[in-house]
Scaffold this active site. Structure first.
Site, PDB file in Angstrom:
ATOM      1  N   HIS A 364       0.810  -1.224   0.000  1.00 36.87           N
ATOM      2  CA  HIS A 364       0.000   0.000   0.000  1.00 36.87           C
ATOM      3  C   HIS A 364       0.839   1.267   0.000  1.00 36.87           C
ATOM      4  O   HIS A 364       0.303   2.372  -0.029  1.00 36.87           O
ATOM      5  CB  HIS A 364      -0.997  -0.016   1.156  1.00 36.87           C
ATOM      6  CG  HIS A 364      -0.366  -0.247   2.497  1.00 36.87           C
ATOM      7  ND1 HIS A 364       0.571   0.594   3.034  1.00 36.87           N
ATOM      8  CD2 HIS A 364      -0.534  -1.254   3.403  1.00 36.87           C
ATOM      9  CE1 HIS A 364       0.934   0.132   4.228  1.00 36.87           C
ATOM     10  NE2 HIS A 364       0.294  -0.989   4.472  1.00 36.87           N
TER      11      HIS A 364
ATOM     12  N   GLY B  50      -1.272  -8.710   7.206  1.00 38.29           N
ATOM     13  CA  GLY B  50       0.122  -8.374   6.950  1.00 38.29           C
ATOM     14  C   GLY B  50       0.120  -7.122   6.110  1.00 38.29           C
ATOM     15  O   GLY B  50      -0.909  -6.723   5.590  1.00 38.29           O
ATOM     16  N   CYS B  51       1.274  -6.508   5.986  1.00 35.43           N
ATOM     17  CA  CYS B  51       1.376  -5.297   5.186  1.00 35.43           C
ATOM     18  C   CYS B  51       1.239  -5.672   3.708  1.00 35.43           C
ATOM     19  O   CYS B  51       0.704  -4.938   2.901  1.00 35.43           O
ATOM     20  CB  CYS B  51       2.735  -4.694   5.443  1.00 35.43           C
ATOM     21  SG  CYS B  51       2.790  -2.936   5.281  1.00 35.43           S
ATOM     22  N   GLN B  52       1.733  -6.853   3.362  1.00 36.37           N
ATOM     23  CA  GLN B  52       1.844  -7.258   1.963  1.00 36.37           C
ATOM     24  C   GLN B  52       0.731  -8.199   1.517  1.00 36.37           C
ATOM     25  O   GLN B  52       0.249  -8.112   0.413  1.00 36.37           O
ATOM     26  CB  GLN B  52       3.190  -7.956   1.747  1.00 36.37           C
ATOM     27  CG  GLN B  52       4.377  -7.071   1.982  1.00 36.37           C
ATOM     28  CD  GLN B  52       4.661  -6.166   0.803  1.00 36.37           C
ATOM     29  OE1 GLN B  52       4.149  -6.344  -0.285  1.00 36.37           O
ATOM     30  NE2 GLN B  52       5.488  -5.170   1.016  1.00 36.37           N
ATOM     31  N   SER B 118       6.497  -9.035   6.361  1.00 33.07           N
ATOM     32  CA  SER B 118       5.167  -8.499   6.639  1.00 33.07           C
ATOM     33  C   SER B 118       4.079  -9.078   5.742  1.00 33.07           C
ATOM     34  O   SER B 118       3.247  -8.373   5.210  1.00 33.07           O
ATOM     35  CB  SER B 118       5.248  -6.982   6.486  1.00 33.07           C
ATOM     36  OG  SER B 118       4.092  -6.388   6.927  1.00 33.07           O
TER      37      SER B 118
END
Lengths: 409, 137
Positions: A364, B50-52, B118
């Site tokens: 993001h 997770g970030c991903q 992540s």
């Protein structure tokens, strides 16, 4: 290739990292939006400082301390001249863009009252959202958002409706890190000033691509990071107009920011030291000055033109890939391509590109509201610098052609 | 088969791949093949952000053994989940809680279990062990 004013192969030799291999392949570094590689002059300056000059700065009477102080303050002047700030004390050394924005959110924020308004935009990095949300909570201020359209351009006509006599600050990004949009900040600054508001520009993605002149822009604050403009990590700059910085209370208390301390009361140092409590990142500041000297040697007009050619070429070649969708199609864009490919997840594409030595960013990009706007989990982002080449773009396309069939059913 | 034996069999399977491409193709196939979780169980309380990439994990205890199902929106993450489930499913909660899962490193996929990655996998392994621990106490 058209590289008027730029000798790309000579420039590449200045950046040692670019010659390394990753997973057995020559590195193709397309993650410049996250951080830029460092030229030898910056690396050598850091080395030289620790080998020859290391000392704490300001008020030292010994030679080493005086040399270190001079080098640090000379870096400030180099940066002041590059940005065309009126005074060198308008250049505040920070830890980076986030630190600079937080400084303003705290310190300028201390002067705000309940019901005062702050305006940001829908395409901000979390660093230019969260500090204002925290301030609004602390001071009971109101946060308003300039909306954007599907191409990733701000709807500036909406700004007129958002501005009011309660607006104290407009804080917007110069260039969107996830979409590449170059915002019309001159119009934003004029509109805000007409309404009596101050303006902070988040320049984290700008100084490496465009020549920035803070007096011409007439912004009140301009914040950026050293590491994205070929300098070290952990150092950055907050430019602020003298008059406003003088009005603002200090951000952090400690050494260097004081004039006189008694156990009852402290008087504060003058600018820029008022905002630089504690031993700063001395070597970072000095080497950031070296990074600006490097930029000074470049023809930024030619840099911008070359990066535009890279962007146009990459966009054209990528659009041949079946199922590709671009995010951020503003008319005025910097060298960032954000995209998704039907039937694949950005994490998988990024992981496999890395296996082929290609560094892109996926996710993001610390702009979750932008991803929410498009209703996507994230994008694959290739962000170019002037040391990237058309051949590298071709290699990314070949790599994508190889891995997409692996990921699709 | 014990957890260690299952880990060893995966290490043996991966030994034939000397090329990263083949290895990833295999992981991607594992990810594609396995219907990992019932759609009705892909709820927010089972979501590990997770970030991903995102991971959904469900755990149950059936006749003394742990039973996991999971899913992810990213196919490589999903393939690694398939391996983790193969190793830990139908095992005793006590054994799961102390499993070291060294096979991930042995087959050269450690980078996917790095906290900086992540992708939700580190949190997922932690959650799998927490679920098992809850059953032990």
């Amino acid at each position: 290739m058209k590289t008027v004013g730029l000798d790309i192969s000579a420039i590449r030799k200045e950046f040692p990292t670019l010659s390394r291999k990753v997973n057995g392949k020559p590195l193709i570094y397309f993650d410049n939006g996250a951080t830029a590689q460092k030229p030898s002059s910056v690396i050598d300056r850091i080395d030289q400082y620790y080998r020859n000059e290391n000392a704490n700065i300001h008020r030292g009477v010994h030679t080493l301390s005086q040399e270190a102080t001079s080098a640090y303050e000379e870096a400030r002047i180099t940066i002041q001249r590059y940005l065309n700030a009126k005074y060198e004390h308008e250049i505040i050394f920070t830890k980076g863009t986030t630190d600079g924005i937080n400084l303003v959110a705290f310190s300028f924020g201390e002067m705000l009252n309940e019901g005062d308004e702050i305006i940001i935009s829908a395409m901000e990095h979390h660093s230019n959202i969260v500090p204002w949300q925290m301030l609004c909570e602390r001071k009971k201020c109101v946060l308003k958002i300039i909306p954007m359209d599907n191409t990733g351009e701000l709807k500036l006509e909406e700004l007129d409706k958002l501005l009011s006599e309660r607006t104290k600050l407009v804080s917007v990004t110069h260039i969107s890190n996830s979409l590449g949009t170059i915002n019309d900040i001159k119009t934003i600054i004029t509109k805000a000033h007409n309404a009596g508001a101050k303006v902070l520009i988040d320049g984290a993605q700008s100084v490496q691509h465009l020549k920035v002149d803070v007096q011409e822009l007439d912004c009140d604050f301009y914040a950026f990071s050293g590491h994205k403009i070929f300098g070290p990590t952990g150092v950055g700059v907050l430019y602020g107009k003298e008059e406003i910085l003088n009005e603002m209370p200090p951000f952090q208390g400690g050494g260097d920011m004081i004039k006189e301390v008694t156990l009852e009361k402290t008087t504060y140092n003058t600018l820029p030291h008022k905002f630089e409590a504690g031993t700063p990142n001395i070597v970072g500041g000095i080497a950031l000055g070296t990074a600006f000297e490097f930029l000074n040697e470049l023809d930024m007009g030619a840099v911008n033109q070359y990066e535009q050619e890279l962007l146009n070429y990459a966009t054209k070649q990528l659009s041949k890939i079946e199922g590709i969708k671009f995010y951020g199609q503003a008319k005025n864009k910097t060298s960032v391509v954000s995209f998704l490919i039907d039937g694949t997840h950005p994490y998988d594409v990024g992981t496999l590109l890395d296996k082929l030595g290609i560094a892109v960013r996926t996710g993001h990009h610390c702009t979750q509201p932008v991803m929410q706007f498009y209703d996507i989990p994230g994008t694959i982002r290739a962000s170019f610098a002037f040391y990237n080449t058309f051949e590298e773009v071709d290699q990314m396309i070949s790599a994508l052609e190889r891995i997409i069939p692996m990921l699709k059913d | 088969m014990s957890i260690e034996e299952k880990e060893q069999s995966i290490i043996d399977e991966f030994a034939i791949y000397d090329d990263w491409m083949d290895k990833y193709e295999y992981i991607i196939e594992l990810g594609k093949d396995l219907p990992l979780i019932d759609e009705s169980k892909k709820t927010d309380d089972r979501l590990i952000k997770g970030c991903q990439s995102r991971v959904w994990l469900d755990a149950e205890k059936k006749s003394g053994k742990m039973h996991y199902s999971a899913d992810s929106d990213a196919i490589i993450t999903k393939g690694i989940i398939a391996l983790l489930i193969r190793v830990l499913n139908e095992e005793d909660p006590k054994d799961i809680a102390k499993a070291e899962l060294n096979f991930i490193k042995e087959i050269g996929l450690q980078e996917h279990l790095s906290p900086t990655r992540s992708n939700g996998l580190v949190s997922m392994v932690k959650q799998m062990k927490m679920n098992a621990l809850k059953q032990v106490s």
